[in-house]
Design a protein around this motif. Structure first.
Motif, PDB file in Angstrom:
ATOM      1  N   ARG A 252       0.933  -1.162   0.161  1.00  0.00           N
ATOM      2  CA  ARG A 252       0.004  -0.142   0.160  1.00  0.00           C
ATOM      3  C   ARG A 252       1.023   1.434  -0.140  1.00  0.00           C
TER       4      ARG A 252
ATOM      5  N   SER B  26      -3.114   3.620  -2.724  1.00  0.00           N
ATOM      6  CA  SER B  26      -3.358   2.725  -3.581  1.00  0.00           C
ATOM      7  C   SER B  26      -2.686   1.557  -3.069  1.00  0.00           C
TER       8      SER B  26
ATOM      9  N   GLY C  70      -2.400  -2.543  -4.880  1.00  0.00           N
ATOM     10  CA  GLY C  70      -2.615  -3.134  -6.010  1.00  0.00           C
ATOM     11  C   GLY C  70      -3.378  -2.428  -7.119  1.00  0.00           C
ATOM     12  N   ALA C  71      -4.285  -2.734  -7.589  1.00  0.00           N
ATOM     13  CA  ALA C  71      -5.020  -2.172  -8.830  1.00  0.00           C
ATOM     14  C   ALA C  71      -6.286  -1.343  -8.122  1.00  0.00           C
ATOM     15  N   VAL C  72      -6.380  -1.212  -6.762  1.00  0.00           N
ATOM     16  CA  VAL C  72      -7.442  -0.411  -6.106  1.00  0.00           C
ATOM     17  C   VAL C  72      -6.923   0.751  -5.578  1.00  0.00           C
ATOM     18  N   SER C  73      -7.486   2.111  -6.104  1.00  0.00           N
ATOM     19  CA  SER C  73      -7.144   3.277  -5.511  1.00  0.00           C
ATOM     20  C   SER C  73      -8.120   4.120  -5.179  1.00  0.00           C
TER      21      SER C  73
END
Length: 306
Positions: free
Chosen positions: A71, A100, A102-105
């Motif tokens: 993260r 952020s 991984g692919a999640v923000s």
């Protein structure tokens, strides 16, 4: 009506960074007002050991940090301080951040801390000791499922002892303890600050105390920083920290400018630990709040430490 691709991208960038720009404008406005008030007072020496924040002080800080689990977070905050009395300090540091994992923000307003602290100095004693005590509360704009902040309000009490062998060298020890359950652990911090003309160097060690949830790790970190007096109480700061345990960020850094960072005082955010905390929140220091949640497993995933 369908917008062209170029206009859509521009709108997305404006929507993403708009709140950050607002935080910056508010901070710079407060800083300008503080400097304007300061210019009417007699000029002070640039030596950092003689600097004190004005009655109304402010600063703007920007920083970033990364956890071992992946993260990352970038943040900007505005530090506002007010001294209604010489021994009393009121402060807050609202901010905006983007995290952020991984692919999640996600992005949004950070937890907003409010604190009140009182100082009593004993300058007639050897090493000029001083004691400080305070109460602070944190208001969270999100809930516990949000990636930013604790997602719930917190209240803690703190106490600090500082000794000054010379007017250029300080040693301090502080202790904080939460007053509401499930809002994190208490912490102990040891710090020192040394003045070299216009530059103040600080070094600090912070560690959580108590017990952690099953999947969480108590946070411990080492921080160091520099504050440079640009003109009177206006200072430029650069700080960095390194996590000594998996519960702390692997690294964190911040840059700030303002009148709130002047001098050496247990009431002011003059140490690297305090400046990093005001920029990036309590996750950069010991009172992470992630080791005391409903689920230790979800806690470490939220922080990106597992």
């Amino acid at each position: 009506m369908t917008l062209p691709l170029s206009e859509t991208n521009s709108l997305m960038r404006f929507t993403s960074f708009g709140p950050l720009a607002v935080v910056g404008v508010v901070g710079m406005t407060a800083l300008a007002m503080s400097l304007r008030a300061q210019t009417s007072a007699p000029s002070a020496q640039n030596d950092e050991s003689h600097q004190v924040p004005p009655a109304f002080a402010s600063g703007v800080t920007m920083g970033a940090m990364r956890f071992a689990g992946g993260r990352t977070e970038n943040a900007m905050s505005v530090v506002l301080m007010y001294h209604p009395l010489r021994w009393l300090n009121l402060s807050t540091a609202p901010g905006y951040a983007r995290t952020s994992f991984g692919a999640v923000s996600s992005s949004g307003l950070t937890d907003v801390p409010f604190s009140v602290a009182a100082l009593r100095g004993f300058n007639d004693l050897t090493w000029s000791p001083s004691i400080a005590g305070g109460l602070s509360t944190t208001l969270s704009p999100g809930d516990t499922s949000a990636a930013l902040g604790l997602g719930r309000s917190a209240v803690e009490a703190s106490a600090a002892l500082t000794v000054s062998p010379t007017d250029r060298l300080d040693f301090s020890a502080s202790l904080s303890h939460p007053l509401i359950s499930n809002t994190g652990n208490g912490s102990i911090s040891l710090e020192t600050a040394m003045v070299f003309g216009r530059t103040t160097g600080s070094l600090g060690l912070s560690a959580e105390v108590g017990s952690a949830d099953s999947a969480a790790v108590l946070s411990r970190s080492l921080a160091m920083g520099l504050a440079y007096s640009l003109a009177g109480p206006l200072s430029l700061t650069v700080d960095a920290s390194h996590g000594l345990s998996g519960g702390a960020p692997t690294w964190a850094m911040s840059v700030g400018i303002g009148t709130a960072f002047a001098g050496v005082s247990p009431l002011s955010p003059t140490s690297a630990l305090k400046r990093l905390k005001s920029t990036l929140g309590s996750k950069t220091t010991a009172t992470s709040g992630y080791s005391k949640t409903a689920s230790g497993a979800s806690a470490c995933k939220k922080a990106g430490t597992c």
